[in-house]
Design an enzyme around this catalytic site. Structure first.
Site, mmCIF file in Angstrom:
data_model
loop_
_atom_site.group_PDB
_atom_site.id
_atom_site.type_symbol
_atom_site.label_atom_id
_atom_site.label_comp_id
_atom_site.label_asym_id
_atom_site.label_seq_id
_atom_site.Cartn_x
_atom_site.Cartn_y
_atom_site.Cartn_z
ATOM 1 C CD GLU D 85 -1.556 -2.478 1.484
ATOM 2 O OE1 GLU D 85 -0.422 -2.602 1.993
ATOM 3 O OE2 GLU D 85 -2.302 -3.457 1.274
ATOM 4 C CG HIS D 154 -11.514 -7.279 6.396
ATOM 5 N ND1 HIS D 154 -10.664 -8.019 7.161
ATOM 6 C CD2 HIS D 154 -11.184 -7.544 5.105
ATOM 7 C CE1 HIS D 154 -9.853 -8.730 6.375
ATOM 8 N NE2 HIS D 154 -10.146 -8.457 5.122
HETATM 9 C C1 LIG Z 1 -1.786 -5.024 4.522
HETATM 10 C C2 LIG Z 1 -2.816 -5.804 3.786
HETATM 11 N N1 LIG Z 1 -3.177 -5.408 2.559
HETATM 12 C C3 LIG Z 1 -4.156 -6.066 1.893
HETATM 13 C C4 LIG Z 1 -4.792 -7.138 2.447
HETATM 14 C C5 LIG Z 1 -5.927 -7.855 1.705
HETATM 15 N N2 LIG Z 1 -5.518 -9.189 1.288
HETATM 16 C C6 LIG Z 1 -5.801 -10.270 2.045
HETATM 17 S S1 LIG Z 1 -5.115 -11.658 1.438
HETATM 18 C C7 LIG Z 1 -4.447 -10.854 0.133
HETATM 19 C C8 LIG Z 1 -3.602 -11.585 -0.851
HETATM 20 C C9 LIG Z 1 -2.431 -12.229 -0.178
HETATM 21 O O1 LIG Z 1 -1.699 -13.007 -1.077
HETATM 22 P P1 LIG Z 1 -0.522 -13.950 -0.606
HETATM 23 O O2 LIG Z 1 0.386 -13.205 0.301
HETATM 24 O O3 LIG Z 1 0.076 -14.531 -1.819
HETATM 25 O O4 LIG Z 1 -1.195 -15.063 0.295
HETATM 26 P P2 LIG Z 1 -2.286 -16.142 -0.133
HETATM 27 O O5 LIG Z 1 -3.619 -15.514 0.086
HETATM 28 O O6 LIG Z 1 -2.025 -16.518 -1.535
HETATM 29 O O7 LIG Z 1 -2.084 -17.272 0.811
HETATM 30 C C10 LIG Z 1 -4.792 -9.498 0.167
HETATM 31 C C11 LIG Z 1 -4.407 -8.491 -0.845
HETATM 32 C C12 LIG Z 1 -4.370 -7.513 3.735
HETATM 33 N N3 LIG Z 1 -4.917 -8.549 4.370
HETATM 34 N N4 LIG Z 1 -3.392 -6.836 4.379
#
Ligand SMILES: Cc1ncc(C[n+]2csc(CCOP(=O)(O)OP(=O)(O)O)c2C)c(N)n1
Ligand SMILES: Cc1ncc(C[n+]2csc(CCOP(=O)(O)OP(=O)(O)O)c2C)c(N)n1
Ligand SMILES: [Mg+2]
Ligand SMILES: [Mg+2]
Lengths: 359, 387, 387, 359
Positions: D85, D154
């Site tokens: 972000e 959230h």
């Molecule tokens: C700081 C932050 N930004 C955005 C989110 C929203 N978000 C939740 S899971 C996700 C994707 C995460 O991807 P990854 O790290 O590859 O983990 P995966 O879900 O594939 O296990 C996002 C953007 C969040 N939880 N925290």
């Protein structure tokens, strides 16, 4: 660049006794030294206390508040970290999870912003989201506010951000004795405390016997400061409600007003969270008029909150609206212009004039 | 606590392996992989090992233990997804397809060691020993993490991405200052490696020489964003050298390789060789959560391709072939998995604990006057409602 | 915009150099260094070059141009420090000892290219063409950066560490989207590399394949914290591979090496080979700023050791030996430097522009009613004061 | 999980006309679709507009607000970024410095916190610290607040943090027409705007003819929304001052109060910064009583500010203190408990009872 804070005519309890003792011994100590001593005493009293941050080790911090601690307590109790504020706060969270009491320093107010997510989403919430199982006893020290001719990003008053965040306690001392006592209390608190240190007071001096104060604190005889506002000056015509760097300004205004025959009460709220509604409301009910004085920009600020609370609670005692003297809603100005932004005794007196004395 | 010490430490360990410090820190040229997708053991020269990156096969007992956890993990994932479809649970980010990673992350640890999981790491948390219903507390819409992190040495599952890696560093640092020999496994996803906290955590761990294993499950997606838009690095494991730590990439659907790599990583860390970064290549077989629609951003063909690399069938085939998976053993394993699934079904039928008065109880150690006032207001409302 | 494209790009350029992509991305095994501390040209095999990391000598004209800027830079540093001591300037973070880095960072760029400096990069900003007094505006205590960033393609000097690297990425991205061929040099210190924004900026630049040169002046200290407590990496340049970009380390007190390395970096970036990370090894000869006391955290001996590596005397010795620095040329260079110093002295005697009414003018494009009200309050105060 | 916002009886000007036209055409559109259309129209109108963030490309955003934009305008106009972000905001700053108008999305409220330093120290201050030479026309879209059963982190209402930060404008629409108009205005603003979208309204529907609204906006005939509060319902006995997700709650309270014979005026302030003191004060002077309704925790909040301003400006018209109905000062509760925290019509009516009607 150095401001000597007012010696308060009617400080309460421990503070008063301590001041008296010190006066007897005639040892003026600075606000910074009081903080430094509080840190040293906490390190001595409790082995889980650890201090870290940027330049807090060998250098003793850019304001020298941790001066000598590494030499005295070793590099494991007071140490430098890599340059990353989110990292510092995040690591502190983990250390507090695992039995330590971290006391960390953010070098300047605006440089705590990189840690905002860690503070907001974890420091403030860990106890809650674990149903009380993972308390985070930790202190985040933040030098704040202006009055020292600092360049851009070095003089923010950021207390509103943290005060608005549920789960954080917010302390800000304005006297030398409070600097000592409140920092000790913050470190001993089971809750995370954002500890705001008014930069311009670091070099201010008062007659305080820190040793006596320490003994009193450790014997649990010192009066509690958390949630207990301080009547910095008693008065009857109107109340100035203030904290941190603005207390001395309010005291000056009260002195000037007294010369004009107006008696102002000055309330130093000391801890923004928790807030001492009782003392504040009692004062305003007595005087019927109030001005909130704070250095931060006024919009959606701690000052707004105080105004809102006071009028909610004291409406029928009020002879006039509760007014504010705060910084303007502009980025904190550069050295050559900061004086126009900072609350001044004159501005407080001008505002006092608007409290509908004729009505 | 200084690079000089770190340089010494790195050159010492690399000498032990008879390789250069850079070769110790950079991952092996090929991903570590012991089992083929069909379960046959790869010939040694195709296992991805090279000097300083050799990985011995785990013992049969260890493999059976891991396989049992794997089967339970798969069962839990699918049970939870079913509970969501049935409307009995609010949300579930399934790790279907990634269970081998989850199992290895938890099993490589010893009792006093800590685990730092994300929202997707339910199976790792379970494998660490947390009771199934406790793990699921937050996903049912309750307000707290459900388990006592200190009782299990397992942090609450983290949602704000990679923030937990720094907490892991802090836990390791506190332990180290007290002279405890605690290893910490800190988990995150491929997407999460892009966050600033990832960088800060790895750097702090390396500078303070802490026994933290950063374990990245590269499941190729961050919600809809494919890995190719997340990083241009040769691999995420290559990031290690930039912090002065060792990195390795491993087939994340190969439980045998994972157990070997993670066990060695934990041993190296415990011996004082500093943190390590392990990247496990795996695949998120299902949508991000039940609220997501993965048809919008990926082809079925890709999912099907990965189905052939499934970690459960692969391990099962190997154990079968090796004669380890007797009918009796297999039955026991299934039974254990079913027991956990039943726990979850039963638990989800019970009402969640939702006393609104408790909203004010754990904000601070003692309620502030302001919170007491607000609680009184709510209690008054509730009382009037009940009246 | 994807790793596939990036991988192609990287393997293409590495093929051009006849080396592996990893060898292209990892810095040369030895720091690039063309001139000895005493100004003699090193033998080719000691210049730190290896296949794919060769650096030709810059032309004499180019060296003379750079040397002139170097002399002016040194003069400006010392003049400003004097002005601070005389109480005519509030604060100055001197880059004394680092002027070669500063000069190279600016001179390697062409007209439309952008520079993103920090508070310590006054000399780079000057070399980019900004008028001396404009550069110094903020250090005298005025409230704005003093120059028009768009007129000079030079961002305001940044104080919040590494935040500006992301702005640099954005400027490059905007240019790329418009089809412009703009290269950006983004500067930061060794300490700053620990911040999360450093990581995010490098990753964004690599993923979007943007022509940004990240130029780190490793001057061994972040205020009081020595580099050994900042990072455990073999070098900061090693971080590049973790982002899929090329890294190089260079002697930051060797103007010739810097000019060669930076010029090549700019060319590679402009040709579409993506971002690069350059680490210049130099030394902060003076305290962090005039407010700092470096005696508290380092030995004089260390400072003296580095004095022998001074970039100005080194370059001067080389040019002298090479017969390039005629008496006439030297005089002209000194004259130019003195003119700038005089500008600064004269400028500092003028009052800063400090109309308090302007405090409200540039918060928004037009004043909100709230700001208009607050401005009126201040104006009223000022009027009463004047009356 | 879907809430249908109230159709307002006396919406003003453009909004009213648009609603009327749409009603004629009988096309209910969602709040989310209005935002999506505003983005598409802005992309069409101005080639310097670019949209980026996490999952905003192929997926169209987790709330589908950018649905179809990449397909229609190409990957250079609407694209996914790596997951960071601070990176997104920082890159947007640079793009705005270099002639673009970035419109970026933070996936959820609490996930904007990692960008706090970029927002506070740069987005808010760049114009000022360059004496107006580097304006940053950019929009940071933040879905916010609760009412959708979201899990921890959230559902934060984080508007106070940004409203308190000088240099940021803060918008938050509560109707479908405003969603469209205010987003267009935000994108066309020369100043950075933090654009708060109440999550629970994304699926709410109203009869609005977006095409007509667009035509009106582009012909510069639409009434300005920035700094112009909206009388969502006219009344005479007391004023409810509110915004964003709480407008529908206030409207419901007003309806219930009407049944009891109390006439409430509802003011939707629309833009927190700049603030429309005129409309708000006029309403309170008329009714003599006011309640501020907002979902965020109350301490040092936007609600505090509104209370403070109103009593400063309308003190002698007030028959009772200005009260607040806000979220409690606790971390936002989990799905099963959020209803106890959210301002409700009942809680507003209870508070109304305290406005000293007998006095
Ligand atoms: C700081 C932050 N930004 C955005 C989110 C929203 N978000 C939740 S899971 C996700 C994707 C995460 O991807 P990854 O790290 O590859 O983990 P995966 O879900 O594939 O296990 C996002 C953007 C969040 N939880 N925290
Ligand atoms: C985010 C942030 N944190 C802290 C600071 C305070 N600070 C200013 S300069 C500095 C040291 C920077 O060191 P380095 O990056 O090595 O640059 P150098 O000063 O050596 O040129 C620190 C800690 C800051 N400006 N910004
Ligand atoms: Mg992933
Ligand atoms: Mg440095």
């Amino acid at each position: 660049m150095t401001t000597t804070s007012q010696v308060n005519p009617n400080v309460s309890d421990a503070t008063a006794r301590a001041a008296a003792q010190a006066a007897a011994k005639n040892q003026p100590v600075t606000f910074g030294k009081a903080l430094n001593t509080a840190l040293a005493d906490a390190l001595t009293a409790e082995k889980s206390v650890v201090i870290f941050g940027e330049d807090v080790g060998t250098l003793g911090g850019v304001f020298r508040i941790t001066d000598g601690l590494t030499a005295r307590f070793g590099n494991e109790r007071c140490f430098d970290t890599p340059l990353a504020e989110s990292g510092i706060v995040g690591m502190a969270v983990g250390m507090a999870m695992n039995g330590m009491r971290p006391v960390i320093e953010m070098q300047f107010d605006a440089f705590a912003y990189p840690a905002f997510e860690q503070i907001n989403s974890h420091v403030a919430k860990m106890r809650n989201r674990t149903q009380g199982r993972l308390p985070l006893p930790m202190v985040i020290r933040i030098p704040y506010a202006g009055g020292v001719g600092g360049v851009e990003h070095h003089c923010d008053s950021s207390e509103a951000y943290y005060s608005h965040t549920p789960g954080l306690k917010v302390f800000t001392p304005s006297t030398v004795a409070d600097a000592y006592l409140m920092l000790r209390e913050a470190i001993d608190s089971e809750d995370p405390v954002i500890f705001f240190e008014p930069k311009k007071l670091y070099w201010s001096k008062e007659q305080v016997d820190l040793e006596a104060l320490a003994a009193e604190y450790e014997a649990r005889k010192a009066a509690k400061t958390e949630g207990v506002a301080r009547i910095a000056r008693a008065g009857k015509d109107a109340t100035l409600i203030t904290y941190g760097p603005s207390v001395s300004v309010a005291m000056e205004a009260a002195k000037l007003a007294a010369e004009e025959g107006i008696s102002l009460e000055v309330v130093d709220i000391r801890t923004i969270v928790p807030f001492d509604d009782e003392t504040v409301s009692a004062s305003v009910r007595k005087t019927g008029r109030a001005i909130v004085v704070a250095e931060a920009q006024g919009f959606a600020s701690v000052a707004s909150e105080i105004v809102a609370r006071v009028q909610e609670r004291c409406f029928h005692s009020l002879a006039a609206p509760v007014l504010r003297v705060t910084g303007f809603d502009i980025p904190f100005p550069a050295p050559t212009l900061e004086k126009y932004n900072l609350p001044s005794a004159e501005r407080i007196l001008d505002t006092l004039d608007q409290l509908q004395w004729e009505a | 606590m200084s690079t000089d010490a770190t340089a010494d430490r790195i050159s010492e360990v690399s000498q032990k392996f008879g390789i250069s410090p850079e070769d110790y820190m950079l991952p092996a040229r090929h991903m570590i992989n012991l089992l083929d997708p069909d379960g046959t053991l790869r010939p040694q020269d195709q296992q991805g090992t090279e000097p300083g990156h050799e990985y011995p096969l785990p013992s049969p007992a260890r493999l059976m233990e891991a396989y049992s956890a794997l089967v339970t993990g798969r069962r839990v994932n699918d049970q939870n997804s079913a509970l969501v479809r049935q409307g009995r649970m609010a949300v579930y980010p399934s790790s279907h397809g990634q269970e081998a990673c989850q199992v290895a992350a938890a099993l490589c640890l010893e009792d006093g060691d800590w685990l730092f999981p994300t929202y997707r790491d339910t199976v790792a948390v379970l494998t660490k020993g947390v009771a199934p219903m406790e793990v699921m507390t937050s996903f049912r819409g309750e307000w707290h993490c459900g388990y006592d992190p200190k009782a299990y040495n397992c942090a609450p599952m983290a949602t704000p991405l990679t923030t937990q890696l720094l907490h892991a560093v802090g836990v390791a640092h506190a332990a180290k200052l007290r002279g405890e020999n605690t290893v910490v496994v800190a988990m995150c996803g491929d997407g999460a490696t892009s966050e600033g906290d990832f960088h800060e955590a790895l750097n702090f761990a390396a500078v303070f020489n802490l026994p933290v294993i950063f374990f990245v499950q590269n499941n190729k997606y961050a919600i809809s964003v494919p890995f190719s838009q997340q990083s241009a690095a040769p691999s995420l494991a290559h990031k290690a050298v930039g912090y002065g730590m060792a990195g390795e990439r491993v087939d994340g659907n190969d439980l045998m390789a994972l157990m070997s790599v993670m066990t060695r990583a934990v041993r190296l860390a415990r011996e004082g060789n500093g943190p390590l970064l392990i990247e496990a290549h795996t695949y998120r077989m299902q949508a991000h959560t039940n609220a997501d629609d993965d048809k919008r951003y990926r082809e079925d063909a890709e999912v099907i391709e990965w189905k052939a690399k499934d970690p459960v069938t692969r391990m099962q085939a190997y154990l079968d072939d090796a004669g380890l998976l007797t009918e009796e053993a297999a039955a026991k394993i299934t039974e254990a998995a079913e027991a956990v699934a039943k726990d979850l079904r039963d638990g989800m039928n019970q009402d969640a604990n939702t006393d609104p008065r408790e909203l004010f109880e754990h904000v601070f150690s003692t309620k502030t006057p302001q919170l007491a006032e607000q609680q009184a207001l709510l209690v008054d409302e509730l009382d009037r409602e009940e009246a």
